[in-house]
Every structure is written in C-alpha cells, then in structure tokens.
Enzyme design. Structure first.
Site, PDB file in Angstrom:
ATOM      1  N   CYS A 243     -83.491  60.920 136.374  1.00 21.16           N
ATOM      2  CA  CYS A 243     -82.744  59.659 136.292  1.00 21.16           C
ATOM      3  C   CYS A 243     -83.147  58.853 135.058  1.00 21.16           C
ATOM      4  O   CYS A 243     -82.303  58.189 134.440  1.00 21.16           O
ATOM      5  CB  CYS A 243     -82.975  58.831 137.553  1.00 21.16           C
ATOM      6  SG  CYS A 243     -82.526  59.670 139.080  1.00 21.16           S
ATOM      7  N   THR A 244     -84.415  58.902 134.722  1.00 17.92           N
ATOM      8  CA  THR A 244     -84.883  58.170 133.546  1.00 17.92           C
ATOM      9  C   THR A 244     -84.186  58.683 132.283  1.00 17.92           C
ATOM     10  O   THR A 244     -83.808  57.900 131.406  1.00 17.92           O
ATOM     11  CB  THR A 244     -86.410  58.298 133.417  1.00 17.92           C
ATOM     12  OG1 THR A 244     -87.018  57.770 134.605  1.00 17.92           O
ATOM     13  CG2 THR A 244     -86.937  57.533 132.212  1.00 17.92           C
TER      14      THR A 244
END
Length: 211
Positions: A45-46
């Site tokens: 997600c980062t």
C-alpha cells in the site's frame, strides 16, 4: 451490496486527510479513481499510494481526481502519510478516506470475507462525471496494482464516451481503434474523416479520432 457497471456510485459523507467530504459533491464534474487498500503501514500500500501521488500530473490532464480508502481511522492515516512521502519522495496530494466503522467499505462491497473479514481488498472504481461506475477491478491483498493499466483504461473510457468506437486488445493511447457495429459504412465516412480499414464486415479500424 453488489455494484455493477452503469450503477450510480453510492453517495456518502466521510472524514478524509483533506477534511470532511460529501462524495458526490466532491466528484463535481470530474472523473474519479476511488481505490481501497487493506491497511495503513503495509508495504504494498505504501508503494501504491506513493505511485498515485507521483502520477498526479497524468491524472490531472485526464480530469481525474484520485481518492483512497481503508478501514483505518484518520489518526492512523495522518501518521502514515509521512512514510508514504519519504519512501516515494513525493507529496501525497489526494485525500485518504477514514472508514473505521466500515460504512463505505460495505457500501462498495470492499470487504470479501473469504479473503479477510476485517481488511478491504484492493478495489478500483472508475467513476464518470455523471456519477456512474465505468469500471471495477479487484486485486488480492498480495498484488499491487498496475497503474499503467489504470491510466490506459481511463484513456479508453474517455475516448469511447465521446466517439462511437471501442478499443482493441492491448490498445494504447495513439493507436487505431475499432468503429462500433452500430455505425454504418456510410455514416463512418462522415464520422471518421481519417478513413477506415475493413478487416471483417464487423471489424473496422480507424485512426484514433481525437488526435
């Protein structure tokens, strides 16, 4: 709730990292990329939220607003944003919806119990200015999204919304497109002044009309 192509995207109000929004008001007359991520402070997600920020110019020139969501709260989002910015060397320039009560996640069927009862899958919704859902994609938590494909789909959706054409397999912006069968050969001569090539009676190609 199962959402289908052509459905009006459900409206909602929520807090985000850029302040409270009413979704339909926030859309206004734009195209929208609404995408969910399983959780804050997770590695894939980062990279995804960083990539979205890095592509801000590409989205802007297409008139697209990006907005992310997970079931984490606003405090968590705000603590995570500096990590996204540091890892990707970019400023997060789009809102992240806080949805700790899962109201929006359930509204958009983003929680798939066989995958996880708590976390949202990687849902993608492309929504048009008419507030209708134009595309849905669902990725598992383990697979990061292909943003080149997301931009390609947006190009196709925006083109085919304005011209009676469809885009073939693996089409990219700038390549020939297909004239829809509803257009007669006679009308095609007027609608597509660049001409067309008949491969089969039902398959006619023409240069991309908006270039």
């Amino acid at each position: 709730m199962s959402l289908h192509l052509g459905d009006i995207a459900p409206d909602f109000s929520a807090d985000t990292t850029q302040g409270p929004i009413n979704f339909h008001e926030w859309i206004n007359n734009s195209w929208v990329l609404l995408f969910s991520h399983p959780a804050d402070f997770t590695p894939v997600c980062t990279t995804e939220l960083g990539k979205t920020a890095l592509l801000a110019g590409d989205f802007a020139k297409r008139g697209v607003k990006a907005i992310a969501i997970s079931v984490d709260d606003l405090e968590s989002h705000n603590k995570w944003v500096p990590d996204i910015e540091e890892v990707n060397n970019v400023k997060v320039n789009f809102p992240i919806i806080a949805d700790p009560e899962k109201k929006v996640a359930l509204l958009y069927d983003m929680i798939h119990p066989n995958a996880s009862e708590k976390a949202t899958v990687r849902s993608v919704f492309i929504i048009g200015p008419d507030k209708k859902i134009k595309l849905t994609l669902t990725y598992p938590a383990s697979t990061g999204r292909n943003f080149t494909e997301i931009l390609r789909v947006i190009d196709s959706l925006q083109l085919t919304a304005n011209y009676q054409v469809a885009t073939p397999a693996d089409w990219k912006n700038g390549e020939d497109v297909i004239i829809t069968p509803a257009v007669s050969n006679e009308d095609a001569l007027t609608k597509f002044p660049k001409g067309f090539t008949t491969i089969k009676p039902y398959l006619r190609k023409t240069p991309q009309p908006n270039l």
